[in-house]
Design a protein around this motif. Structure first.
Motif, PDB file in Angstrom:
ATOM      1  N   TYR A  11      73.616 -12.162   6.215  1.00  0.00           N
ATOM      2  CA  TYR A  11      74.243 -12.692   6.136  1.00  0.00           C
ATOM      3  C   TYR A  11      74.479 -12.868   8.198  1.00  0.00           C
ATOM      4  N   HIS A  12      74.122 -13.975   8.534  1.00  0.00           N
ATOM      5  CA  HIS A  12      74.022 -14.452  10.105  1.00  0.00           C
ATOM      6  C   HIS A  12      73.446 -13.718  10.883  1.00  0.00           C
ATOM      7  N   GLY A  13      71.966 -12.820   9.618  1.00  0.00           N
ATOM      8  CA  GLY A  13      71.393 -12.163  10.254  1.00  0.00           C
ATOM      9  C   GLY A  13      71.183 -10.736  11.055  1.00  0.00           C
ATOM     10  N   TRP A  14      72.407 -10.481  10.033  1.00  0.00           N
ATOM     11  CA  TRP A  14      72.406  -9.443   9.593  1.00  0.00           C
ATOM     12  C   TRP A  14      72.072  -8.965   7.814  1.00  0.00           C
ATOM     13  N   GLU A  15      72.220  -7.704   7.418  1.00  0.00           N
ATOM     14  CA  GLU A  15      72.340  -7.127   6.509  1.00  0.00           C
ATOM     15  C   GLU A  15      73.263  -6.472   5.460  1.00  0.00           C
ATOM     16  N   ILE A  16      74.029  -6.402   5.007  1.00  0.00           N
ATOM     17  CA  ILE A  16      74.972  -6.179   4.653  1.00  0.00           C
ATOM     18  C   ILE A  16      74.318  -4.595   3.063  1.00  0.00           C
ATOM     19  N   ARG A  17      73.928  -3.830   3.258  1.00  0.00           N
ATOM     20  CA  ARG A  17      74.251  -2.756   2.000  1.00  0.00           C
ATOM     21  C   ARG A  17      75.365  -2.480   0.908  1.00  0.00           C
ATOM     22  N   SER A  18      75.846  -3.109   0.255  1.00  0.00           N
ATOM     23  CA  SER A  18      77.403  -2.397  -0.085  1.00  0.00           C
ATOM     24  C   SER A  18      76.526  -1.358  -1.002  1.00  0.00           C
TER      25      SER A  18
END
Length: 82
Positions: A11-18
């Motif tokens: 997301y927008h250059g970020w990585e969300i690790r849920s």
């Protein structure tokens, strides 16, 4: 129960690790997320809500993480410390 242990979302250059963080006695679950930017963890978010389905908990924490990233981008400052 619909079960989903962990996901990764760009997301927008970020990585969300849920991931799911807890299962209560009645079977409800909560989730957390680590937010990575340029391979470094910049933030850890947890959910205070419990969900019946793991997939719902993951979706809610990914939404919360996306909103955090949006807020950070809209209010970016150079004087903050991480």
């Amino acid at each position: 129960m619909d079960y989903c242990d962990s996901t990764r979302l760009s997301y927008h250059g970020w990585e969300i690790r849920s991931h799911l963080t807890s299962v209560s006695f009645d079977g409800t679950v909560a989730a957390g997320a680590m937010l990575y930017f340029e391979e470094a963890c910049r933030c850890h978010i947890i959910s205070c809500r419990q969900f019946v389905k793991g997939v719902d908990a993951i979706h809610a924490i990914e939404t919360k993480a996306s909103l955090w990233i949006d807020d950070r981008e809209n209010n970016s400052r150079t004087d903050h410390v991480e």
